[in-house]
Design a protein around this motif. Structure first.
Motif, short mmCIF file in Angstrom:
data_model
loop_
_atom_site.label_atom_id
_atom_site.label_comp_id
_atom_site.label_asym_id
_atom_site.label_seq_id
_atom_site.Cartn_x
_atom_site.Cartn_y
_atom_site.Cartn_z
N UNK A 3 7.63 6.68 -4.83
CA UNK A 3 7.20 5.28 -4.72
C UNK A 3 8.29 4.44 -4.06
N UNK A 4 9.55 4.70 -4.40
CA UNK A 4 10.66 3.97 -3.77
C UNK A 4 10.72 4.28 -2.27
N UNK A 5 10.49 5.55 -1.91
CA UNK A 5 10.48 5.93 -0.49
C UNK A 5 9.34 5.23 0.24
N UNK A 6 8.18 5.10 -0.42
CA UNK A 6 7.07 4.37 0.20
C UNK A 6 7.38 2.90 0.39
N UNK A 7 8.16 2.32 -0.52
CA UNK A 7 8.54 0.92 -0.38
C UNK A 7 9.50 0.73 0.80
N UNK A 8 10.36 1.71 1.04
CA UNK A 8 11.33 1.61 2.13
C UNK A 8 10.75 2.04 3.48
N UNK A 9 9.60 2.71 3.48
CA UNK A 9 9.04 3.24 4.73
C UNK A 9 8.76 2.15 5.76
N UNK A 10 8.14 0.99 5.41
CA UNK A 10 7.93 -0.04 6.44
C UNK A 10 9.22 -0.56 7.05
N UNK A 11 10.27 -0.74 6.24
CA UNK A 11 11.53 -1.20 6.78
C UNK A 11 12.16 -0.15 7.68
N UNK A 12 12.03 1.12 7.33
CA UNK A 12 12.56 2.18 8.20
C UNK A 12 11.81 2.19 9.53
N UNK A 13 10.51 1.97 9.48
CA UNK A 13 9.73 1.90 10.71
C UNK A 13 10.22 0.75 11.59
N UNK A 14 10.48 -0.40 10.97
CA UNK A 14 10.97 -1.54 11.73
C UNK A 14 12.35 -1.26 12.33
N UNK A 15 13.24 -0.65 11.55
CA UNK A 15 14.57 -0.34 12.06
C UNK A 15 14.50 0.61 13.24
N UNK A 16 13.61 1.59 13.16
CA UNK A 16 13.46 2.52 14.27
C UNK A 16 12.93 1.81 15.52
N UNK A 17 11.94 0.95 15.34
CA UNK A 17 11.40 0.20 16.48
C UNK A 17 12.46 -0.72 17.08
N UNK A 18 13.26 -1.36 16.22
CA UNK A 18 14.32 -2.24 16.72
C UNK A 18 15.36 -1.45 17.49
N UNK A 19 15.73 -0.28 16.99
CA UNK A 19 16.74 0.54 17.68
C UNK A 19 16.25 0.96 19.07
N UNK B 86 0.82 -1.22 0.00
CA UNK B 86 0.00 0.00 0.00
C UNK B 86 0.85 1.26 0.00
N UNK B 87 1.95 1.27 0.78
CA UNK B 87 2.72 2.50 0.94
C UNK B 87 3.33 3.02 -0.37
N UNK B 88 3.94 2.18 -1.22
CA UNK B 88 4.43 2.72 -2.50
C UNK B 88 3.33 3.32 -3.36
N UNK B 89 2.17 2.67 -3.40
CA UNK B 89 1.06 3.20 -4.19
C UNK B 89 0.58 4.53 -3.63
N UNK B 90 0.46 4.62 -2.31
CA UNK B 90 0.00 5.86 -1.68
C UNK B 90 1.00 6.99 -1.91
N UNK B 91 2.29 6.70 -1.74
CA UNK B 91 3.31 7.73 -1.96
C UNK B 91 3.34 8.16 -3.42
N UNK B 92 3.19 7.21 -4.35
CA UNK B 92 3.22 7.53 -5.78
C UNK B 92 2.04 8.40 -6.16
N UNK B 93 0.84 8.03 -5.72
CA UNK B 93 -0.34 8.83 -6.05
C UNK B 93 -0.29 10.22 -5.41
N UNK B 94 0.24 10.31 -4.21
CA UNK B 94 0.38 11.62 -3.57
C UNK B 94 1.37 12.50 -4.34
#
Length: 325
Positions: A155-171, A121-129
Motif C-alpha cells: 500500500x505504501x508503494x502504491x502511494x509513492x507510485x504516482x510521485x515516482x511516475x512524476x519524477x521519472x517524467x520530470x527527469x 486508487x493506487x494504494x488500494x489497488x496495491x493493497x488488494x493485490x
C-alpha cells in the motif's frame, strides 16, 4: 482452474519459457517501435500553438471585462466526481505536486485531479493485490504479522507510485531541455544581435529548436505568449524557470530580468551563459563516462566471467572426463 494456475506459476520450466517469451517480445518491440513511431513534433507544436491562442483569448477577455475563458481542459467528469465526493483536494492536496506536474509538462486542473485520483486508487489497488497474492494464491507459511506487513508495504508503494511516475517524467523532460538549451542560447544570441526583440527571438528559437527538443520549444513558445500579454515580463521569466526547474535556465532568466530592469546588454551575457551550459553538459557526460567502469564490474563478474570460464575450460573438462571413462 486456480490450482492449475498456481501450479503453472511454480513450474520452473513454464516460468522460464514465459520469461523468455516476454524478453523476446520486449526486444522485438524495442526494435520495431522506433520504425513505426510517427513524427510527434508537429502534433506537439500544434498543441502549443493552440495553447498560445487560448492564452491570447483569455487575456483579451480579461482586458475587456467579458466572460472569463478557461485556459485548460476540464477533467473527466467521473474522475472529478470521485475527487469531489471524497474531498481529496483537502486530504491529498500537495502544492509540491502541482509544481511537479507543471515541470513534467502536465498543465491545468485536469492533470491535478487525475493525480489526486490515482493517489487514492493506487494504494488500494496495491493493497488488494498484495492481500490476494499473499493470503489466497501463494499461501505463505509466514505469520499473519509478516503477511500484514507485506500488504502494508505494498500500500505504501502504491502511494509513492504516482510521485515516482512524476519524477521519472520530470527527469526525461529536464534531460531533453538540458541537452538542447546551449544551442537554444546560441540561436537566441544570434537573433538578439541581429536586432530582434526578445519576443521575436523567443518565437524564432522555439520554431528552430523543436527538431532537437520538443519540450524546450514548448516552453519557449509559452514564454513568448506570456511576454506578449503579461503586464510584467519578470513574471514570464520566473514562470519559465519554475516550469523547467534547471539551474542553467534559472541563471539565464536572472540575466534576462536584470537586463529588463537595468538595461544591460544581453549579447555578452548570453554568450557566457551558453558556454557555461555547454561546459555543464560536457561535465555531466564525462561524469557518466567515468562512472561506467564501476557499474560494469558486477555485470562482468556475474555474466561474462562464467561464460568465459566455460569457453576456456569446457574443452579441457570434456577431454579429462573422456580419459577418465
Amino acid at each position: 482452474m486456480l490450482d492449475l494456475l498456481i501450479e503453472k506459476f511454480h513450474d520452473v520450466r513454464f516460468m522460464t519459457m514465459l520469461l523468455a517469451a516476454i524478453a523476446v517480445t520486449a526486444t522485438v518491440y524495442a526494435v520495431v517501435s522506433p520504425m513505426m513511431a510517427g513524427d510527434g513534433l508537429s502534433k506537439r507544436m500544434k498543441a502549443v500553438a493552440s495553447e498560445r491562442e487560448r492564452m491570447r483569448q483569455r487575456e483579451r477577455d480579461r482586458m475587456n471585462r467579458t466572460e472569463k475563458v478557461t485556459l485548460r481542459q476540464t477533467p473527466k467528469q467521473a474522475i472529478q466526481r470521485i475527487v469531489e465526493d471524497f474531498n481529496l483536494g483537502k486530504w491529498l492536496a500537495q502544492e509540491e505536486a502541482r509544481d511537479k506536474l507543471v515541470m513534467a509538462g502536465y498543465r491545468g486542473h485536469a492533470p491535478y485531479v487525475t493525480f489526486l485520483f490515482f493517489r487514492m486508487v493506487m494504494p488500494i489497488a496495491f493493497f488488494l493485490s498484495a492481500v490476494l497474492y499473499v493470503f489466497f494464491i501463494t499461501h505463505m507459511e509466514q505469520s499473519t504479522v509478516v503477511k500484514s506487513g507485506i500488504c502494508l508495504m505494498a500500500a505504501w508503494a502504491g502511494m509513492q507510485a504516482p510521485m515516482l511516475f512524476l519524477k521519472n517524467a520530470i527527469s526525461k523532460r529536464q534531460l531533453s531541455i538540458k541537452r538542447a538549451f546551449p544551442d537554444a542560447l546560441d540561436l537566441l544570441l544570434i537573433c538578439i544581435e541581429s536586432g530582434m526583440s526578445i519576443e521575436a527571438a523567443f518565437r524564432k528559437v522555439s520554431q528552430e529548436i523543436g527538431s532537437q527538443s520538443v519540450p524546450l520549444a514548448e516552453e519557449f513558445t509559452l514564454t513568448t505568449a506570456e511576454l506578449s500579454y503579461l503586464p510584467d515580463r519578470k513574471t514570464a521569466y520566473e514562470n519559465l524557470q519554475k516550469r523547467t526547474g534547471l539551474e542553467g535556465v534559472k541563471s539565464v532568466c536572472m540575466a534576462l530580468m536584470q537586463s529588463e530592469r537595468y538595461g544591460t546588454p544581453l549579447g555578452q551575457t548570453l554568450r557566457v551563459m551558453a558556454q557555461e551550459n555547454r561546459d555543464m553538459r560536457m561535465n555531466e557526460a564525462e561524469k557518466k563516462a567515468a562512472s561506467l567502469p564501476p557499474k560494469l564490474t558486477v555485470p562482468m563478474i556475474v555474466f561474462f566471467l562464467p561464460v568465459l570460464f566455460v569457453v576456456i575450460l569446457g574443452p579441457t573438462g570434456i577431454k579429462v572426463s573422456t580419459y577418465m571413462h
